[in-house]
Design a protein around this motif. Structure first.
Motif, short mmCIF file in Angstrom:
data_model
loop_
_atom_site.label_atom_id
_atom_site.label_comp_id
_atom_site.label_asym_id
_atom_site.label_seq_id
_atom_site.Cartn_x
_atom_site.Cartn_y
_atom_site.Cartn_z
N PRO A 370 0.82 -1.23 0.00
CA PRO A 370 0.00 0.00 0.00
C PRO A 370 0.84 1.27 0.00
N VAL A 371 1.95 1.26 0.72
CA VAL A 371 2.83 2.43 0.76
C VAL A 371 3.39 2.71 -0.63
N ARG A 372 3.83 1.65 -1.29
CA ARG A 372 4.39 1.79 -2.65
C ARG A 372 3.36 2.34 -3.62
N CYS A 373 2.13 1.83 -3.56
CA CYS A 373 1.09 2.29 -4.48
C CYS A 373 0.72 3.74 -4.22
N LEU A 374 0.73 4.17 -2.96
CA LEU A 374 0.44 5.56 -2.63
C LEU A 374 1.48 6.49 -3.23
N ILE A 375 2.75 6.13 -3.11
CA ILE A 375 3.83 6.94 -3.68
C ILE A 375 3.70 7.00 -5.20
N LEU A 376 3.41 5.86 -5.83
CA LEU A 376 3.25 5.82 -7.29
C LEU A 376 2.04 6.65 -7.74
N TYR A 377 0.99 6.66 -6.93
CA TYR A 377 -0.19 7.48 -7.25
C TYR A 377 0.20 8.96 -7.35
N VAL A 378 1.00 9.42 -6.40
CA VAL A 378 1.44 10.82 -6.40
C VAL A 378 2.37 11.10 -7.58
N LEU A 379 3.35 10.21 -7.80
CA LEU A 379 4.35 10.45 -8.85
C LEU A 379 3.75 10.40 -10.25
N THR A 380 2.85 9.45 -10.50
CA THR A 380 2.24 9.39 -11.84
C THR A 380 1.31 10.57 -12.06
N GLY A 381 0.73 11.11 -10.98
CA GLY A 381 -0.08 12.32 -11.11
C GLY A 381 0.78 13.50 -11.56
N ILE A 382 1.98 13.61 -11.01
CA ILE A 382 2.91 14.66 -11.41
C ILE A 382 3.32 14.49 -12.88
N LYS A 383 3.60 13.24 -13.27
CA LYS A 383 4.01 12.97 -14.65
C LYS A 383 2.88 13.30 -15.63
N ASP A 384 1.65 12.89 -15.28
CA ASP A 384 0.50 13.16 -16.16
C ASP A 384 0.28 14.66 -16.31
N ALA A 385 0.45 15.42 -15.23
CA ALA A 385 0.24 16.87 -15.29
C ALA A 385 1.26 17.52 -16.23
N LYS A 386 2.51 17.06 -16.18
CA LYS A 386 3.54 17.62 -17.06
C LYS A 386 3.25 17.30 -18.52
N MET A 387 2.78 16.08 -18.78
CA MET A 387 2.49 15.68 -20.16
C MET A 387 1.30 16.45 -20.71
N MET A 388 0.31 16.73 -19.86
CA MET A 388 -0.85 17.50 -20.31
C MET A 388 -0.47 18.94 -20.66
N ASP A 389 0.57 19.44 -20.01
CA ASP A 389 1.05 20.80 -20.30
C ASP A 389 1.99 20.83 -21.50
N GLY A 390 2.19 19.67 -22.12
CA GLY A 390 3.04 19.59 -23.30
C GLY A 390 4.51 19.45 -22.99
N GLY A 391 4.85 19.23 -21.73
CA GLY A 391 6.25 19.08 -21.35
C GLY A 391 6.70 17.63 -21.44
N GLU A 392 8.00 17.43 -21.28
CA GLU A 392 8.57 16.10 -21.29
C GLU A 392 8.85 15.65 -19.85
#
Length: 526
Positions: A370-392
């Motif tokens: 559960p701890v691992r999945c929580l961290i991944l939830y936060v990190l993939t949210g950051i990655k998705d936000a950058k991709m939506m803004d057109g960044g790499e």
């Protein structure tokens, strides 16, 4: 009339030097065999290969590995039953290794773009699942046959350490090949036959006489007393040739020898009743279903893999998709980082599970998911936000996502060692170790199978971030379940023979309408 020496008697009388050599070769077999899904089978690398190189959708990949896992589930328990009875354990493990290697190569060479030949690939995965079902009970029954019940804690931990280290080497080699050959990465699977050659070489070095087949089944008590062999045949000490054995109790009224041909699967009993003790000294297979500790543990194994089984493939895909050759390399590093930390986890389990108990360490492993999945939830949210803004995606974020595999090394590393030890604990004295391991491994397979498709479907329909969130919530169930419902099983090991008597008595009581037999010894699990 004096019966001829049995294979078990010959094995138990093997010189200490011979046993030490067998343990050494066993460790090298584990090294080249690697972890089941990422060693010779390279199943997670297959998933990344099909999606990135062959343009499979996540659901198509999920279907293939659903079939693979279902096949493992269907054949896991029969595979354990075979391993309990056969004296050809080395042969069956070698056969499974060659078969799964060939099927890995067939996957790499015959997969069509966009899943055009999906039906053929489904058939390949079904056969591969059946072949790999022989590997866990094969390796672990050979292990218990060589070191006995008392040596299982240290030897299983050693095997797991070598499994993970070998997998790290196999995947690192394959990942480097894929990095330099991108986008034509199918050639990476050539590392599988190289590893298989190592497995076969060291398997042939193990002397079959060093394997005590009674101990391999769990018929040898933890105190070291060998249960008398009562099989219908015996193996002569000198050359291992099958000889006719005699048993006054089982050879009929005339007391004549009952000679039977030695087959690759031995002489299995097809009396599956829960009552009484079989002529070979083992409890009835259905007696296992009356062991509430085993049933609870099997359910928890299923729940753990239901939540954890798909996390690694999703992390690999998160790093690989849209990132070119660097993404493929990072995807492979996911496995490598996890495997390196699994080596350390297995070492801790081997050194301390006999001191701290099984439950404490198991809870640490289960709680990490559960701890691992929580961290991944936060990190993939950051990655998705950058991709939506057109960044790499920055390399720093990629590395941070990769670092979450340290927790995979803790969770899966602890689980991989401890589930074998707990299974050995609860099956002590029953003569059904491989069958019991088949049941728990089948639960693992079906959990991982459902998880594989569920995770891919969640990722495709709801996005990777939400998929990690759902899986994290699901991962709380096995951790809480183990805390509340599982006893400490380390104490089971001291009463192997008593447990066989108890389980036989339970079956007899059930057959007599539940009548109590006050003289029957009962084993209390602390």
């Amino acid at each position: 009339m004096t019966a001829e020496p049995t294979a078990s008697a010959s094995a138990s009388a093997a010189p200490p030097v011979a046993k030490a050599a067998a343990r050494s070769f066993l460790g090298l077999v584990a090294l080249f065999l690697g972890e089941l899904r990422d060693g010779l089978t390279m199943i997670n690398m297959q998933s990344a290969f099909l999606i990135v190189s062959k343009s499979y959708s996540e659901k198509q990949a999920g279907i293939l590995f659903f079939v693979f896992g279902m096949s493992q589930f269907l054949f896991q328990t029969p595979a354990g039953y075979i391993m309990d009875y056969t004296d050809h354990k080395v042969f069956w493990l070698a056969f499974a290794s060659v078969a799964t290697t060939c099927l890995t190569l067939i996957t790499a060479t015959t997969a069509s773009e966009y899943g055009a030949n999906l039906g053929w690939m489904i058939a390949v995965k079904f056969v591969q699942g059946a072949a790999t079902a022989l590997i866990p009970p094969g390796l672990n029954s050979i292990t218990q046959g060589i070191v006995g019940a008392d040596g299982m804690t240290r030897q299983v931990a050693d095997n797991e350490m070598r499994n993970h280290f070998g997998t790290a080497i196999i995947v690192l080699t394959g990942s480097l090949i894929a990095f330099f050959r991108f986008p034509d990465i199918g050639i990476l699977f050539l590392v599988s036959p190289v590893a298989c050659a190592g497995v076969l070489f060291f398997l042939t070095k193990i002397d079959p006489k060093d394997i005590d087949h009674d101990a391999a089944r769990g018929l040898t008590s933890a105190s070291g007393g060998d249960k008398e062999a009562t099989s219908d045949y015996a193996l002569a000490e000198d050359d291992g040739t099958p000889q006719g054995g005699e048993s006054g109790e089982s050879s009929g009224a005339g007391g004549g020898a009952n000679k039977q041909a030695l087959s690759p699967i031995g002489t299995p009993s097809f009396n599956l009743s829960a009552g009484g003790e079989h002529v070979d000294g083992a409890v009835g297979p259905l007696s296992l279903l009356k062991d509430t500790t085993l049933l609870v543990f099997t359910c928890l194994v299923f729940l753990f893999h239901l939540s954890n089984g798909t996390v690694l493939p999703l992390v690999m895909q998160t790093l690989a998709i849209g990132e070119g050759s660097v993404g493929i390399l990072m995807s492979g590093l996911c496995i490598i980082v996890a495997q390196i930390f699994m080596v350390g986890s297995a070492k801790v389990c081997g050194d301390y599970s006999g001191i701290w108990g099984r439950k404490t360490l198991f809870l640490v492993g289960l709680s990490s998911v559960p701890v691992r999945c929580l961290i991944l939830y936060v990190l993939t949210g950051i990655k998705d936000a950058k991709m939506m803004d057109g960044g790499e995606t920055s390399m720093a974020l990629q590395v941070i996502i990769l670092s979450t595999q340290v927790l995979d090394g803790v969770g899966a590393g602890v689980f991989g060692t401890m589930y074998i030890l707990v299974t050995s604990d609860v099956s002590a004295g029953t003569g059904r170790f491989s069958l019991t391991l088949g049941l728990t491994t089948a639960a693992m397979s079906i959990g991982g199978t459902v998880s594989g498709y569920l995770g891919q479907a969640l990722a495709e329909d709801h996005g990777y971030q939400n998929a990690f969130g759902y899986l994290g919530v699901m991962a709380c169930a096995p951790a809480l379940g183990y805390l509340l419902f599982m006893p400490e099983t380390l104490h089971c090991r001291g009463g192997g023979d008593a447990k066989a008597t108890e389980m036989s008595a339970i079956g007899e009581d059930a057959g007599e309408g539940g009548a109590e037999n006050e003289d029957t010894p009962r084993k209390e699990i602390v």
